[in-house]
Design a protein around this motif. Structure first.
Motif, short mmCIF file in Angstrom:
data_model
loop_
_atom_site.label_atom_id
_atom_site.label_comp_id
_atom_site.label_asym_id
_atom_site.label_seq_id
_atom_site.Cartn_x
_atom_site.Cartn_y
_atom_site.Cartn_z
N ILE A 290 87.03 63.51 179.07
CA ILE A 290 85.93 63.48 180.04
C ILE A 290 86.20 62.48 181.17
O ILE A 290 86.00 62.78 182.35
CB ILE A 290 84.60 63.15 179.35
N GLY A 291 86.66 61.29 180.80
CA GLY A 291 86.83 60.23 181.79
C GLY A 291 88.05 60.40 182.67
O GLY A 291 88.10 59.83 183.77
N LEU B 111 88.70 65.73 182.88
CA LEU B 111 87.58 66.43 183.54
C LEU B 111 87.29 65.84 184.91
O LEU B 111 87.06 66.57 185.88
CB LEU B 111 86.33 66.37 182.66
N ALA B 112 87.30 64.52 185.00
CA ALA B 112 87.05 63.86 186.28
C ALA B 112 88.07 64.32 187.32
O ALA B 112 87.73 64.60 188.48
CB ALA B 112 87.11 62.34 186.11
N VAL C 40 87.57 68.19 188.24
CA VAL C 40 86.39 68.40 189.09
C VAL C 40 86.65 67.93 190.52
O VAL C 40 86.21 68.57 191.49
CB VAL C 40 85.16 67.67 188.49
N GLN C 41 87.38 66.85 190.68
CA GLN C 41 87.68 66.36 192.03
C GLN C 41 88.59 67.32 192.80
O GLN C 41 88.52 67.38 194.03
CB GLN C 41 88.34 64.98 191.95
N ARG D 166 84.94 58.19 189.64
CA ARG D 166 85.63 58.07 188.35
C ARG D 166 84.81 57.22 187.38
O ARG D 166 84.80 57.50 186.17
CB ARG D 166 87.02 57.48 188.55
N PHE E 228 82.17 59.32 185.69
CA PHE E 228 82.71 60.14 184.61
C PHE E 228 83.05 59.29 183.38
O PHE E 228 82.89 59.76 182.25
CB PHE E 228 83.94 60.90 185.09
N THR E 229 83.50 58.07 183.61
CA THR E 229 83.79 57.19 182.48
C THR E 229 82.51 56.85 181.72
O THR E 229 82.49 56.87 180.48
CB THR E 229 84.47 55.89 182.96
N LEU F 196 79.82 58.68 181.64
CA LEU F 196 79.44 59.92 180.97
C LEU F 196 80.25 60.11 179.69
O LEU F 196 79.72 60.50 178.64
CB LEU F 196 79.67 61.12 181.90
N ALA F 197 81.54 59.79 179.76
CA ALA F 197 82.41 59.91 178.59
C ALA F 197 81.96 59.00 177.47
O ALA F 197 81.96 59.38 176.30
CB ALA F 197 83.86 59.60 178.99
#
Length: 277
Positions: A105-106, A109-110, A113-114, A149, A152-153, A155-156
Motif C-alpha cells: 500500500i505504501g 499502490l502509491a 496510482v501516481q 506518499r 499512502f503510508t 493508510l498502509a
C-alpha cells in the motif's frame, strides 16, 4: 527479533537520519567503483538537486509524523487492521506479513496510482525527469509528492494495523532499498535476475526509468518484487537499451534546473505519445 522490535520502538530521529545518509554514502562509493553506466555529468551538482528534494522529503515527513503515530495508536487501540485480526503468529512471520502489507500500500499502490492519475503524475514526474539515475535519485520527490506518499503510508499503517515499531522498520528498509535499486551499480546479470524474484533489483527498477512508455508504467515495486509479478506490471528491458528520463522533459533546462523542477506540477501538461494520462 525481539531486539529489532525494541530498537525500532524507540529509534531516535538521529539514527533514522544516519540510516538515510549512511545508505547514500555506501551506495555512492559502490556505484563509483562499479558503475552500471559511465555518465558524463557533474556528479556533485546532480546530487545537490536530488539532496535538496531529499531534505524537503525529510521536512514533510517530520511535520506529519504525528499523523502516523496517531494512525498506529488508533489501530492498535481499536483492534483494527489485518495484523490485529490475525491469530497469534511467530514474531518473524508477523513482521514479514506487516512489511508486505506496508510495501503493497505504501509503495506499490502509491506508485501505481501516481502513474495512473493525471494530477498526481504531474508531481511524480519530477522523479522521472532525472536523466542520470543514481542512488541520490531515490528521494528525488517534489514536496507535493512527499505529501502524497505520506498519505499512502498512513493508510498502509491503518489497513495493516501496524504498531509503530513496524512502521519505523518499514520506513528504514524502504529508504535503503530505494537507494539500492536506484544506485548506478553494475551487478552480475544472473545475480540481479535471481534476487529480482524476491526483491526489487537495480536492473529491474532501471527499466521503470526508461524514458518512454510502456516501460515507464511498469516495475512499480520498491522492496518486494512480488507485487509487480502478481499484478502483471513486471517487464524487462536489456540495460543497453535503457535511456533515462521522460520523453516530455529531455532538455537540461527542464530536467536539471531546480527552479524549473519545482514548477513542473503547475506548468501546462504535455502528453507523451500513446500516453493515456
Amino acid at each position: 527479533m525481539n531486539d529489532i522490535v525494541s530498537y525500532f520502538s524507540t529509534i531516535p530521529s538521529l539514527h533514522r537520519g544516519l540510516i538515510l545518509v549512511g545508505g547514500i554514502a555506501i551506495f555512492w562509493m559502490i556505484e563509483n567503483t562499479f558503475p552500471l553506466f559511465r555518465f558524463d555529468y557533474k556528479k556533485w551538482k546532480h546530487a545537490g538537486i536530488n539532496i535538496f528534494f531529499t531534505l524537503t522529503t525529510i521536512v514533510v515527513n517530520f511535520i506529519l509524523a504525528f499523523i502516523l503515530l496517531l494512525s498506529s495508536e488508533w489501530a492498535i487501540k481499536n483492534d483494527f487492521g489485518v495484523l490485529q485480526w490475525l491469530p497469534e503468529l511467530p514474531l518473524w512471520l508477523y513482521t514479514l506479513i506487516g512489511l508486505l502489507l506496508l510495501d503493497l500500500i505504501g509503495a506499490y499502490l502509491a506508485h501505481l496510482v501516481q502513474h495512473k492519475t493525471r494530477w498526481l503524475w504531474h508531481f511524480h514526474l519530477i522523479h522521472h525527469t532525472d536523466t542520470w539515475v543514481d542512488t541520490t535519485t531515490a528521494n528525488r520527490h517534489h514536496p507535493g509528492e512527499s505529501f502524497i506518499r505520506f498519505v499512502f503510508t498512513a493508510l498502509a499503517v491503518l489497513v495493516a494495523g501496524a504498531p509503530m515499531w513496524l512502521a519505523f522498520l518499514y520506513q528504514s528498509l524502504s529508504v535503503v532499498f530505494s537507494q539500492f535499486n536506484h544506485a548506478n551499480v553494475s551487478m552480475p546479470e544472473k545475480l540481479d535476475k535471481y534476487i529480482s524474484y524476491i526483491i526489487v533489483s537495480p536492473n529491474m527498477h532501471k527499466v521503470h526509468h526508461h524514458y518512454m512508455l510502456p516501460y515507464t508504467d511498469s516495475n512499480y515495486g520498491n522492496i518486494f518484487s512480488l507485487w509487480d509479478r502478481l499484478f502483471g506490471t513486471f517487464t524487462s528491458l536489456p540495460k543497453e537499451e535503457i535511456i533515462y528520463g521522460v520523453d516530455t522533459h529531455m532538455q537540461p533546462s527542464e530536467n536539471n534546473r531546480l527552479s524549473n523542477l519545482i514548477k513542473i506540477p503547475f506548468q501546462k501538461h504535455r502528453s507523451p505519445q500513446n500516453n493515456p494520462k
